[in-house]
Scaffold this active site. Sequence first.
Site, PDB file in Angstrom:
ATOM      1  N   ALA A   1       0.825  -1.209   0.000  1.00 37.57           N
ATOM      2  CA  ALA A   1       0.000   0.000   0.000  1.00 37.57           C
ATOM      3  C   ALA A   1       0.859   1.258   0.000  1.00 37.57           C
ATOM      4  O   ALA A   1       0.550   2.237  -0.694  1.00 37.57           O
ATOM      5  CB  ALA A   1      -0.936  -0.011   1.211  1.00 37.57           C
ATOM      6  N   TYR A   2       1.935   1.251   0.778  1.00 37.47           N
ATOM      7  CA  TYR A   2       2.817   2.411   0.828  1.00 37.47           C
ATOM      8  C   TYR A   2       3.448   2.658  -0.538  1.00 37.47           C
ATOM      9  O   TYR A   2       3.455   3.792  -1.044  1.00 37.47           O
ATOM     10  CB  TYR A   2       3.899   2.197   1.882  1.00 37.47           C
ATOM     11  CG  TYR A   2       4.931   3.295   1.943  1.00 37.47           C
ATOM     12  CD1 TYR A   2       4.603   4.550   2.437  1.00 37.47           C
ATOM     13  CD2 TYR A   2       6.236   3.081   1.489  1.00 37.47           C
ATOM     14  CE1 TYR A   2       5.556   5.569   2.481  1.00 37.47           C
ATOM     15  CE2 TYR A   2       7.183   4.083   1.536  1.00 37.47           C
ATOM     16  CZ  TYR A   2       6.849   5.324   2.036  1.00 37.47           C
ATOM     17  OH  TYR A   2       7.783   6.325   2.073  1.00 37.47           O
ATOM     18  N   ALA A   3       3.979   1.588  -1.155  1.00 37.03           N
ATOM     19  CA  ALA A   3       4.603   1.744  -2.470  1.00 37.03           C
ATOM     20  C   ALA A   3       3.589   2.202  -3.509  1.00 37.03           C
ATOM     21  O   ALA A   3       3.913   3.002  -4.395  1.00 37.03           O
ATOM     22  CB  ALA A   3       5.252   0.430  -2.900  1.00 37.03           C
TER      23      ALA A   3
END
Length: 247
Positions: free
Chosen positions: A155-157
Amino acid sequence: MTSNETTQRVAIVTGGSGGIGRVVAERLAKDGMQVLVHYSGNPQRADEVVAAITAAGGTASSAQADVADEAQVEALFDTAEQRYGGVDVVVHTAGIMLLAPLTELKLDDLDRMHRVNIRGTFVVDQQAARRLRSGGALINFSTSVTKLALNNYTAYAASKGAVDAITLILARELRGRDITVNAVAPGPTATALFLEGKPQEVIDRLAKVPPLERLAVPEDVAEAVAFLAGPARWVNGQVIYANGGAI
């Protein structure tokens, strides 16, 4: 002659109260810029950055804003213009990182990262595109994890992949303005946020990934930012991977 050639350059550093943002703010001040140190919720840490810059002979002050709130970000830029006369450099380091495998990540956490990392970048960049003076530079913060593809970073990437897209397209939308738009994509960097909660064997393994066989320190990343904020006028519409050769 452009305005930034006749007056001292002015930088806004979002997320400038801690971690990489603090070192970036101090580096730009060392390079002679007047710096507005943005913070979200901790005025004491921002005041510490301002005090450090001032003690070193630089010029700085702090201001609060929610980077995803367009009215507050507009007010942040107003503050920079009122205090220093304009804005020449915007470094958008503010962001959050919530990690879990895709199957386990809470959707509330996904929404929080979307709001701060994607909407926040869009809102800050929108004001930067409207306010930066000729000869200015906008530097967003991405991540090397978009290429390294580490577990738990889905999700962060993904949120930082959106930052890459915003950066590359905005650089072209500002055609004719003499404003560069780039992103810096750090790899693993030895900040308190990165090191917290990680077993030493994980830290040691990540340190061995780059050919230089060490973790970055914030000063390494600030060096890349200073290059893009100053002499790198012919680098535009790029994502610069500051990761020691990890990818």
